[in-house]
Design an enzyme around this catalytic site. Structure first.
Site, PDB file in Angstrom:
ATOM      1  N   ARG A 229      67.912   9.589  25.279  1.00 51.35           N
ATOM      2  CA  ARG A 229      67.237  10.058  26.486  1.00 51.35           C
ATOM      3  C   ARG A 229      68.254  10.617  27.469  1.00 51.35           C
ATOM      4  O   ARG A 229      69.316  10.035  27.688  1.00 51.35           O
ATOM      5  CB  ARG A 229      66.481   8.914  27.163  1.00 51.35           C
ATOM      6  CG  ARG A 229      65.086   8.691  26.601  1.00 51.35           C
ATOM      7  CD  ARG A 229      64.166   9.887  26.889  1.00 51.35           C
ATOM      8  NE  ARG A 229      62.834   9.733  26.333  1.00 51.35           N
ATOM      9  CZ  ARG A 229      62.440  10.188  25.127  1.00 51.35           C
ATOM     10  NH1 ARG A 229      63.281  10.803  24.345  1.00 51.35           N
ATOM     11  NH2 ARG A 229      61.194  10.048  24.739  1.00 51.35           N
ATOM     12  N   HIS A 277      65.625  19.178  22.933  1.00 50.08           N
ATOM     13  CA  HIS A 277      64.911  17.906  22.752  1.00 50.08           C
ATOM     14  C   HIS A 277      63.964  17.961  21.535  1.00 50.08           C
ATOM     15  O   HIS A 277      62.766  17.661  21.649  1.00 50.08           O
ATOM     16  CB  HIS A 277      64.120  17.524  24.014  1.00 50.08           C
ATOM     17  CG  HIS A 277      63.732  16.066  24.021  1.00 50.08           C
ATOM     18  ND1 HIS A 277      63.585  15.330  25.172  1.00 50.08           N
ATOM     19  CD2 HIS A 277      63.446  15.206  23.004  1.00 50.08           C
ATOM     20  CE1 HIS A 277      63.236  14.091  24.862  1.00 50.08           C
ATOM     21  NE2 HIS A 277      63.137  13.998  23.542  1.00 50.08           N
TER      22      HIS A 277
HETATM   23  N1  LIG Z   1      65.506  13.302  20.915  1.00 46.62           N
HETATM   24  C1  LIG Z   1      64.382  13.056  20.264  1.00 46.62           C
HETATM   25  O1  LIG Z   1      63.764  13.957  19.696  1.00 46.62           O
HETATM   26  C2  LIG Z   1      63.870  11.653  20.208  1.00 46.62           C
HETATM   27  C3  LIG Z   1      62.841  11.332  19.303  1.00 46.62           C
HETATM   28  C4  LIG Z   1      62.414  10.027  19.217  1.00 46.62           C
HETATM   29  C5  LIG Z   1      62.963   9.026  20.032  1.00 46.62           C
HETATM   30  N2  LIG Z   1      63.960   9.365  20.902  1.00 46.62           N
HETATM   31  C6  LIG Z   1      64.567   8.328  21.754  1.00 46.62           C
HETATM   32  O2  LIG Z   1      65.234   7.362  20.934  1.00 46.62           O
HETATM   33  C7  LIG Z   1      65.125   6.103  21.561  1.00 46.62           C
HETATM   34  C8  LIG Z   1      65.364   4.990  20.560  1.00 46.62           C
HETATM   35  O3  LIG Z   1      64.252   4.875  19.674  1.00 46.62           O
HETATM   36  P1  LIG Z   1      64.070   3.599  18.732  1.00 46.62           P
HETATM   37  O4  LIG Z   1      62.759   3.739  18.052  1.00 46.62           O
HETATM   38  O5  LIG Z   1      65.290   3.406  17.890  1.00 46.62           O
HETATM   39  O6  LIG Z   1      64.001   2.435  19.830  1.00 46.62           O
HETATM   40  P2  LIG Z   1      64.126   0.862  19.591  1.00 46.62           P
HETATM   41  O7  LIG Z   1      63.763   0.510  18.188  1.00 46.62           O
HETATM   42  O8  LIG Z   1      63.363   0.225  20.700  1.00 46.62           O
HETATM   43  O9  LIG Z   1      65.693   0.566  19.760  1.00 46.62           O
HETATM   44  C9  LIG Z   1      66.344   0.589  20.991  1.00 46.62           C
HETATM   45  C10 LIG Z   1      67.759   0.061  20.784  1.00 46.62           C
HETATM   46  O10 LIG Z   1      68.462   0.166  22.020  1.00 46.62           O
HETATM   47  C11 LIG Z   1      69.074  -1.078  22.299  1.00 46.62           C
HETATM   48  N3  LIG Z   1      69.146  -1.266  23.760  1.00 46.62           N
HETATM   49  C12 LIG Z   1      68.174  -1.144  24.678  1.00 46.62           C
HETATM   50  N4  LIG Z   1      68.642  -1.405  25.910  1.00 46.62           N
HETATM   51  C13 LIG Z   1      69.952  -1.709  25.746  1.00 46.62           C
HETATM   52  C14 LIG Z   1      70.977  -2.070  26.653  1.00 46.62           C
HETATM   53  N5  LIG Z   1      70.756  -2.183  27.966  1.00 46.62           N
HETATM   54  N6  LIG Z   1      72.209  -2.300  26.149  1.00 46.62           N
HETATM   55  C15 LIG Z   1      72.442  -2.205  24.810  1.00 46.62           C
HETATM   56  N7  LIG Z   1      71.513  -1.855  23.899  1.00 46.62           N
HETATM   57  C16 LIG Z   1      70.277  -1.611  24.379  1.00 46.62           C
HETATM   58  C17 LIG Z   1      68.180  -2.122  21.681  1.00 46.62           C
HETATM   59  O11 LIG Z   1      68.884  -3.336  21.513  1.00 46.62           O
HETATM   60  P3  LIG Z   1      68.283  -4.610  20.717  1.00 46.62           P
HETATM   61  O12 LIG Z   1      68.156  -4.174  19.270  1.00 46.62           O
HETATM   62  O13 LIG Z   1      69.290  -5.666  20.897  1.00 46.62           O
HETATM   63  O14 LIG Z   1      66.940  -4.877  21.331  1.00 46.62           O
HETATM   64  C18 LIG Z   1      67.797  -1.411  20.380  1.00 46.62           C
HETATM   65  O15 LIG Z   1      68.801  -1.621  19.415  1.00 46.62           O
HETATM   66  C19 LIG Z   1      63.714   6.128  22.161  1.00 46.62           C
HETATM   67  O16 LIG Z   1      63.609   5.240  23.254  1.00 46.62           O
HETATM   68  C20 LIG Z   1      63.533   7.567  22.582  1.00 46.62           C
HETATM   69  O17 LIG Z   1      63.832   7.680  23.953  1.00 46.62           O
HETATM   70  C21 LIG Z   1      64.424  10.640  21.011  1.00 46.62           C
END
Ligand SMILES: NC(=O)c1ccc[n+]([C@@H]2O[C@H](COP(=O)([O-])OP(=O)(O)OC[C@H]3O[C@@H](n4cnc5c(N)ncnc54)[C@H](OP(=O)(O)O)[C@@H]3O)[C@@H](O)[C@H]2O)c1
Length: 314
Positions: A229, A277
């Protein structure tokens, strides 16, 4: 049992058609249509106007129709009900393609050779490290980070992940929390962020993070890739670090403000590769099928999957 489509910035008609097909026994309404607030049990949302989900006394579940739940986290009037996010195998695969592509591009000097071709220079002197010489560090080891980490390891990179809680993934070094952040950065040549937007991650990736990256790597300086993000990166710091050599290069799919202004210095920066994006787009048919399936399962007494922890913000 009515489903409210609270969608802004996307055409609503295709979503109406999908849900009418998948849930023919339900009433589907859009924001601004004539409905009784008490009839709404579910809301399927994307960038809904803040407050538009308030005052729905029987609302039970809010679904996000797009990846990321920033539009829900940022809504100060969001009711305290279950929130479900997208987890989709196709989207996860696309994100890993993007991360692997750009790590390989930095490893193999993609922009370097594009410039040589443009200027007709046969340059066969560049140092060509192997993937196994290069250390990739992934911030955010959730669904997307975990998959990308495994695929990068298959390509031979030395991969580590950093998240709030430690992870046990074969072949991936795990770092967790503030206490292990410096050690994670110090062993990282290519930093990939797949962090979500939360109050804790807002503006988190700035000079302090870039300055902590390894400076003894084989790819000519630290590289930053952000496909999580935009609001997690401090763009003034990012530009300054690219300009003063703290960072050698960056690949950016996300920005503090999107669409990116046409006057943004990122467009023409010689060491920035940018994409609009679209690192991982979601398939709307798959998303609608997943939401409809969850509604049916929920009503049959099954637990909801992919629930968001709204206190943590992701
Ligand atoms: N660019 C694009 O096209 C696109 C497409 C899809 C998604 N995204 C982005 O990708 C992000 C991640 O997706 P996801 O499905 O992988 O999410 P997710 O499964 O919720 O994983 C989030 C990860 O971030 C870690 N995290 C959150 N807050 C943290 C902090 N303060 N310090 C350290 N680690 C932290 C979490 O730690 P824990 O494992 O310890 O809980 C988890 O490992 C989404 O939120 C979205 O914004 C972008």
């Amino acid at each position: 049992m009515t489903l409210l489509l609270a969608v802004k910035g996307w055409a609503i008609a295709p979503w109406f058609d999908r849900f009418s097909r998948l849930l023919p026994d339900r009433r589907i309404v859009g924001l601004g249509e004539d409905y009784d607030p008490a009839e709404i049990r579910y809301a399927a949302t994307w960038k809904q106007p803040p407050g538009s989900l308030a005052n729905l006394p029987n609302l039970q579940v809010i679904f996000s129709l797009g990846a990321g739940i920033d539009h829900l986290v940022r809504d100060p009037h969001l009711p305290d009900v279950s929130v479900v996010r997208i987890v989709d195998a196709d989207l996860t695969a696309r994100m890993s393609e993007y991360v692997v592509l750009h790590c390989l591009a930095h490893l193999r000097g993609w922009r370097y050779y594009a410039e040589k071709q443009r200027t007709h220079v046969w340059d066969d002197d560049r140092d060509e490290p192997a993937a196994s010489d290069v250390r990739v560090g992934i911030m955010g080891m959730g669904v997307l980070g975990g998959d990308a980490a495994r695929k990068l390891a298959v390509m031979g990179f030395q991969v580590a992940g950093w998240s709030r809680t430690p992870k046990a993934v074969d072949g991936i070094q795990s770092f967790a929390g503030e206490a292990e952040l410096d050690a994670f950065l110090a062993r990282t040549d290519i930093l990939v962020s797949l962090l979500p937007f939360t109050p804790q991650t807002q503006g988190f990736i700035g000079r302090r993070i870039f300055a902590g990256l390894a400076r003894d790597g084989r790819i000519g300086g630290p590289v930053f890739i952000n496909a999580g993000r935009g609001a997690t990166q401090n763009e003034a710091d990012l530009l300054a670090c690219l300009d003063d050599g703290t960072l050698a290069a960056a690949t950016l799919d996300v920005f503090e403000t999107e669409p990116l202004s046409d006057t943004s210095p990122f467009w023409d920066h010689p060491r920035v590769t940018l994409t609009p994006h679209n690192a991982a787009t979601s398939d709307p048919d798959a998303v609608a099928a997943s939401v409809a399936g969850q509604i049916r399962g929920f009503e049959a007494g099954e637990p909801l999957r992919n629930l968001v922890d709204m206190r943590a913000g992701y």
